[in-house]
Write an enzyme that holds these catalytic residues in place. Structure first.
Site, mmCIF file in Angstrom:
data_model
loop_
_atom_site.group_PDB
_atom_site.id
_atom_site.type_symbol
_atom_site.label_atom_id
_atom_site.label_comp_id
_atom_site.label_asym_id
_atom_site.label_seq_id
_atom_site.Cartn_x
_atom_site.Cartn_y
_atom_site.Cartn_z
ATOM 1 C CB CYS A 1 19.110 33.202 18.382
ATOM 2 S SG CYS A 1 20.148 32.838 16.933
ATOM 3 C CD GLU B 1 21.016 31.263 20.912
ATOM 4 O OE1 GLU B 1 20.001 30.567 21.074
ATOM 5 O OE2 GLU B 1 21.473 31.552 19.784
ATOM 6 C CE LYS C 1 16.283 30.324 20.157
ATOM 7 N NZ LYS C 1 17.551 29.734 19.663
#
Length: 261
Positions: free
Chosen positions: A142, A43, A108
């Site tokens: 993540c 990330e 995300k």
């Protein structure tokens, strides 16, 4: 294509140094040419997990994407990870999947509340599946790993789920446990790539990057606290045979995701 060879790059990240991190990546890609199909990066691989979005954000035509596109064409490799992106006045922790001929993006969805990520970035709403060499791939970032409904593999819509991460060492057990859980419950291969080292906020990362099969068994796993490149191959035929023999996905509960008002 029945097989897909991945290279998981577990690396330290220079804090908020976009050119420096790109320069560190280039020789790795040269080494991996003709050795794999897909390179997976952590990330925010060019900056570290920084909330300095206003200074570090780039457009989709900025140095990171244009450089990776050039290198993808040069090496024939697909490259995936995330970077800080500005788009129409909004900033995203944007996942990318670049091939020599195409680009795919994923913003995300779950922003890390405890790190105030939502104060600096806009949450994405789309959850695409990326086609590549006969494989269907889900790209997640993540904190998304903690949310099984979002990661759910409805009717085998994907074969491989990728998690690119900056997951601190203090929560290492959760990282390793959840990667296996996502693989088992979704009957799919899972690859998780985490960074190592210490970031500009003093957070430590120990890695634990891994490739997991659809039964939750580890195919390959990186050492803690070391920069390392894992190269491993997965097989579509093996996955499909298991899905046919153990068709748990056919008994999954139906559901519908809706955005909050």
């Amino acid at each position: 294509m029945d097989t897909l060879t991945l290279a998981l790059i577990q690396t330290d990240i220079l804090w908020e140094d976009i050119p420096g991190n790109l320069n560190r990546l280039y020789p790795k890609l040269q080494f991996l040419k003709d050795k794999c199909d897909l390179v997976v990066l952590p990330e925010m691989f060019t900056t570290g997990f920084s909330m300095n979005a206003s200074s570090l954000a780039e457009s989709a035509d900025g140095i990171t994407m244009t450089t990776l596109q050039k290198w993808s064409c040069e090496t024939g490799l697909a490259i995936t990870g995330s970077f800080i992106c500005e788009d129409n006045g909004k900033t995203f922790n944007r996942g990318f999947f670049i091939t020599p001929v195409q680009r795919f993006y994923y913003d995300k969805h779950h922003l890390f509340r405890m790190g105030n990520e939502g104060k600096h970035f806009q949450a994405g709403t789309d959850n695409p599946v990326i086609p590549y060499k006969g494989w269907n791939i889900s790209l997640q970032i993540c904190y998304d790993l903690r949310f099984p409904v979002w990661c759910r593999n409805v009717n085998n819509r994907y074969d491989l789920q990728l998690f690119v991460a900056s997951w601190p060492a203090v929560r290492q057990f959760a990282w390793e446990t959840l990667l296996k859980a996502r693989a088992i419950e979704n009957v799919a291969y899972v690859a998780g790539v985490n960074r190592v080292g210490e970031d500009g906020n003093g957070l430590s990362y120990k890695g634990g990057s891994a490739l997991i099969d659809m039964k939750g068994k580890t195919i390959s796993e990186a050492e803690y606290n070391q920069e390392e490149i894992l190269i491993a191959t997965i097989e579509k035929g093996t996955l499909n045979a298991f899905r046919t023999k153990f068709a748990v996905w056919q008994d999954a509960d139906p559901f519908e995701l809706k955005q909050a008002d």
